[in-house]
Design a protein around this motif. Structure first.
Motif, PDB file in Angstrom:
ATOM      1  N   TRP A   1     -16.149  41.227   1.207  1.00 51.14           N
ATOM      2  CA  TRP A   1     -16.912  41.578  -0.216  1.00 51.14           C
ATOM      3  C   TRP A   1     -17.876  40.644  -0.987  1.00 51.14           C
ATOM      4  N   VAL A   2     -17.591  39.265  -0.681  1.00 50.72           N
ATOM      5  CA  VAL A   2     -18.314  38.435  -1.431  1.00 50.72           C
ATOM      6  C   VAL A   2     -18.159  37.101  -0.612  1.00 50.72           C
ATOM      7  N   ASP A   3     -19.377  36.176  -0.683  1.00 50.76           N
ATOM      8  CA  ASP A   3     -19.143  34.831  -0.137  1.00 50.76           C
ATOM      9  C   ASP A   3     -18.138  33.866  -0.932  1.00 50.76           C
ATOM     10  N   SER A   4     -16.907  33.587  -0.403  1.00 50.96           N
ATOM     11  CA  SER A   4     -15.936  32.892  -1.019  1.00 50.96           C
ATOM     12  C   SER A   4     -16.554  31.556  -1.531  1.00 50.96           C
ATOM     13  N   GLY A   5     -17.651  30.954  -1.143  1.00 54.77           N
ATOM     14  CA  GLY A   5     -18.274  30.035  -1.690  1.00 54.77           C
ATOM     15  C   GLY A   5     -18.604  29.993  -3.310  1.00 54.77           C
ATOM     16  N   THR A   6     -18.704  31.312  -3.584  1.00 54.09           N
ATOM     17  CA  THR A   6     -19.150  31.402  -5.024  1.00 54.09           C
ATOM     18  C   THR A   6     -18.056  31.562  -6.004  1.00 54.09           C
ATOM     19  N   ILE A   7     -16.744  31.230  -5.506  1.00 58.27           N
ATOM     20  CA  ILE A   7     -15.352  31.341  -6.285  1.00 58.27           C
ATOM     21  C   ILE A   7     -15.274  29.765  -6.452  1.00 58.27           C
ATOM     22  N   VAL A   8     -15.080  29.336  -7.598  1.00 56.61           N
ATOM     23  CA  VAL A   8     -14.852  28.270  -8.346  1.00 56.61           C
ATOM     24  C   VAL A   8     -13.569  27.947  -8.125  1.00 56.61           C
ATOM     25  N   ILE A   9     -12.789  26.774  -7.506  1.00 57.42           N
ATOM     26  CA  ILE A   9     -11.571  26.716  -7.541  1.00 57.42           C
ATOM     27  C   ILE A   9     -11.296  25.630  -8.630  1.00 57.42           C
ATOM     28  N   PRO A  10     -10.685  25.754  -9.775  1.00 58.52           N
ATOM     29  CA  PRO A  10     -10.665  24.399 -10.698  1.00 58.52           C
ATOM     30  C   PRO A  10      -9.555  23.334 -10.257  1.00 58.52           C
ATOM     31  N   TYR A  11     -10.016  22.527  -9.377  1.00 60.06           N
ATOM     32  CA  TYR A  11      -8.969  21.732  -8.927  1.00 60.06           C
ATOM     33  C   TYR A  11      -8.296  20.905 -10.016  1.00 60.06           C
ATOM     34  N   ASP A  12      -9.176  20.402 -10.957  1.00 56.98           N
ATOM     35  CA  ASP A  12      -8.252  19.931 -12.141  1.00 56.98           C
ATOM     36  C   ASP A  12      -7.537  20.413 -12.943  1.00 56.98           C
ATOM     37  N   SER A  13      -7.733  21.999 -12.989  1.00 60.01           N
ATOM     38  CA  SER A  13      -6.777  22.461 -13.712  1.00 60.01           C
ATOM     39  C   SER A  13      -5.400  22.666 -12.932  1.00 60.01           C
ATOM     40  N   ILE A  14      -5.519  22.624 -11.441  1.00 62.26           N
ATOM     41  CA  ILE A  14      -4.226  22.629 -10.769  1.00 62.26           C
ATOM     42  C   ILE A  14      -3.607  21.706 -10.670  1.00 62.26           C
ATOM     43  N   GLY A  15      -4.409  20.643 -10.746  1.00 62.61           N
ATOM     44  CA  GLY A  15      -4.014  18.952 -10.910  1.00 62.61           C
ATOM     45  C   GLY A  15      -2.886  18.905 -12.364  1.00 62.61           C
ATOM     46  N   THR A  16      -3.761  19.424 -13.303  1.00 61.65           N
ATOM     47  CA  THR A  16      -2.800  19.272 -14.506  1.00 61.65           C
ATOM     48  C   THR A  16      -1.685  20.044 -14.750  1.00 61.65           C
ATOM     49  N   SER A  17      -1.676  21.226 -14.077  1.00 58.74           N
ATOM     50  CA  SER A  17      -0.445  22.213 -14.037  1.00 58.74           C
ATOM     51  C   SER A  17       0.687  21.266 -13.345  1.00 58.74           C
ATOM     52  N   LEU A  18       0.303  20.561 -12.058  1.00 56.63           N
ATOM     53  CA  LEU A  18       1.200  19.792 -11.362  1.00 56.63           C
ATOM     54  C   LEU A  18       1.786  18.738 -12.156  1.00 56.63           C
ATOM     55  N   VAL A  19       0.863  17.972 -12.782  1.00 61.61           N
ATOM     56  CA  VAL A  19       1.491  16.749 -13.747  1.00 61.61           C
ATOM     57  C   VAL A  19       2.338  17.357 -15.012  1.00 61.61           C
ATOM     58  N   ALA A  20       1.816  18.440 -15.385  1.00 59.95           N
ATOM     59  CA  ALA A  20       2.615  19.192 -16.656  1.00 59.95           C
ATOM     60  C   ALA A  20       4.027  19.794 -16.119  1.00 59.95           C
ATOM     61  N   LEU A  21       3.966  19.852 -14.585  1.00 62.58           N
ATOM     62  CA  LEU A  21       5.351  20.263 -14.104  1.00 62.58           C
ATOM     63  C   LEU A  21       6.126  19.290 -13.973  1.00 62.58           C
ATOM     64  N   VAL A  22       5.581  18.173 -13.125  1.00 61.74           N
ATOM     65  CA  VAL A  22       6.521  17.075 -12.436  1.00 61.74           C
ATOM     66  C   VAL A  22       6.916  16.189 -13.461  1.00 61.74           C
ATOM     67  N   ILE A  23       6.143  15.849 -14.586  1.00 60.35           N
ATOM     68  CA  ILE A  23       6.661  14.638 -15.439  1.00 60.35           C
ATOM     69  C   ILE A  23       7.744  15.147 -16.480  1.00 60.35           C
ATOM     70  N   PRO A  24       7.638  16.242 -17.065  1.00 62.76           N
ATOM     71  CA  PRO A  24       8.859  16.983 -18.007  1.00 62.76           C
ATOM     72  C   PRO A  24      10.088  16.842 -17.097  1.00 62.76           C
ATOM     73  N   VAL A  25      10.045  17.529 -15.802  1.00 61.17           N
ATOM     74  CA  VAL A  25      11.003  18.113 -15.002  1.00 61.17           C
ATOM     75  C   VAL A  25      11.676  16.723 -14.764  1.00 61.17           C
ATOM     76  N   SER A  26      10.756  15.678 -14.261  1.00 63.66           N
ATOM     77  CA  SER A  26      11.367  14.297 -13.594  1.00 63.66           C
ATOM     78  C   SER A  26      12.163  13.578 -14.771  1.00 63.66           C
ATOM     79  N   ILE A  27      11.693  13.737 -16.175  1.00 59.45           N
ATOM     80  CA  ILE A  27      12.355  13.172 -17.160  1.00 59.45           C
ATOM     81  C   ILE A  27      13.725  14.100 -17.436  1.00 59.45           C
ATOM     82  N   GLY A  28      13.667  15.246 -17.249  1.00 56.97           N
ATOM     83  CA  GLY A  28      14.926  15.983 -17.635  1.00 56.97           C
ATOM     84  C   GLY A  28      15.937  15.713 -16.413  1.00 56.97           C
ATOM     85  N   MET A  29      15.500  15.456 -15.071  1.00 57.81           N
ATOM     86  CA  MET A  29      16.298  15.196 -14.085  1.00 57.81           C
ATOM     87  C   MET A  29      17.093  13.701 -14.431  1.00 57.81           C
ATOM     88  N   TYR A  30      16.257  12.949 -14.890  1.00 54.10           N
ATOM     89  CA  TYR A  30      16.826  11.624 -15.276  1.00 54.10           C
ATOM     90  C   TYR A  30      17.907  11.489 -16.408  1.00 54.10           C
TER      91      TYR A  30
END
Length: 348
Positions: free
Chosen positions: A152-181
């Motif tokens: 359908w389209v050149d996949s290169g035109t799709i922008v993957i927001p790696y910063d948003s993915i990284g933010t989601s990962l940090v927002a998940l790992v840090i609170p869960v880690s504190i909860g585990m502690y």
């Protein structure tokens, strides 16, 4: 002055027969405020979910990642393929098909962790699956989009927001880690935090859906085919994820966990990618789809939760009645006992 007409009080430029009313910034302000508030609330909820995760079990899933592998196959195998099949079957526009596939290639969302708790799922597996899928999405999303969208389209035109993915990962790992502690050091307090957080998480899921409806209420006019796909897609994710996990020999509580991790996708990430990748004209055709998917994935998850709670209550009632019946049964007395009342059987 003859060329000027009477205009509403909120008009700033008025000449001839036209009045130009400035665009309201209410939605923009509301979006920023709610995004900040929801992010903080989500972090607190994930902290409470972490209070139900035991470190040795979490590490056990990472060392023997059979459940994670099943979830990986569901999220980056079943979901993109299902999106491709639905797009072809309904014959939607190329730009619409691409958005459907973007949604299918997104990792699991944090709502799956909250609902996994409510259906007595494997919280350690749920958190590890969400963490791993978010991390693996950095490579799997571009790969899946390259495979499925090139017709359908050149996949290169799709922008993957790696910063948003990284933010989601940090927002998940840090609170869960504190909860585990906290769970490791103060297990009794962790139970109280978990109960409060689970209720707050359920409220948060509903709140996100309501806020999305308010912020983008003008975008609900969309092609009916996308409504149908948005309804079928999460159901397919839940069902296929459950059956694949069962075929793989996973116990029932892990099957429920994998099903939720498969069907509950990160719709916020999908919305971000769509906004970064398409023109305003294309956004009018597709922007609402992640919201549609988000609403129906929550609706069907709520239905599944209700069905599970009803089943659990019914099962508990049947077990109680069976136990009472067994306790009330009197062992039949033999004729020998009746005749020789002085002799009693030794119960030991």
């Amino acid at each position: 002055m003859d060329n000027w007409t009477v205009c509403p009080p909120n008009a700033t430029v008025c000449e001839g027969d036209s009045c130009i009313v400035p665009e309201s910034d209410f939605n923009a302000i509301l979006s920023v405020v709610m995004s900040t508030v929801l992010t903080i609330l989500l972090a607190l909820v994930m902290f409470s979910m972490g209070c139900n995760v035991e470190l040795h079990k979490f590490l056990g899933h990472l060392k023997r990642p059979w459940g994670i592998v099943v979830g990986f196959l569901c999220q980056f195998g079943i979901m993109p393929l299902t999106g491709f099949i639905l797009s072809v079957a309904f014959g939607i526009l190329p730009v619409q098909a691409v958005v459907v596939l973007i949604q299918g290639c997104c990792p699991g969302g944090t709502a799956s962790n909250i609902l996994a708790y409510w259906v007595d799922g494997d919280m350690d597996l749920s958190v590890s699956m969400t963490t791993c899928s978010t991390l693996l999405a950095l490579g799997m999303m571009p790969l899946c989009l390259f495979i499925y969208t090139k017709m359908w389209v050149d996949s290169g035109t799709i922008v993957i927001p790696y910063d948003s993915i990284g933010t989601s990962l940090v927002a998940l790992v840090i609170p869960v880690s504190i909860g585990m502690y906290v769970n490791h050091r103060w297990p009794q307090k962790a139970k109280i935090i978990l109960k409060i957080g689970s209720i707050a998480g359920a409220i948060l899921i509903v709140l996100i859906a309501v806020v999305g409806g308010i912020l983008y209420q003008s975008a609900w006019i969309i092609e009916p085919k996308l409504w149908i796909i948005g309804t079928i897609y999460p159901i397919a994710g839940y069902g296929l994820g459950f059956f694949l996990a069962r075929i793989a020999g996973q116990p029932w509580y892990r099957c429920r966990t994998v099903a939720l991790e498969t069907g509950l996708q990160n719709t916020q990430l999908c919305s971000t990618i769509v906004q970064l990748s398409f023109s305003p004209e294309d956004l009018n055709l597709v922007f609402t789809f992640p919201l549609i998917y988000s609403i129906f994935q929550i609706v069907f998850a709520a239905i599944l939760l209700g069905a599970y709670v009803a089943y659990k209550k019914c099962h508990r009632k049947n077990n109680t009645e069976l136990q009472e019946k067994t306790d009330n049964e009197v062992e039949p007395r033999s004729s020998f006992q009746e005749t020789n009342k002085g002799f009693q059987l030794d119960e030991k």
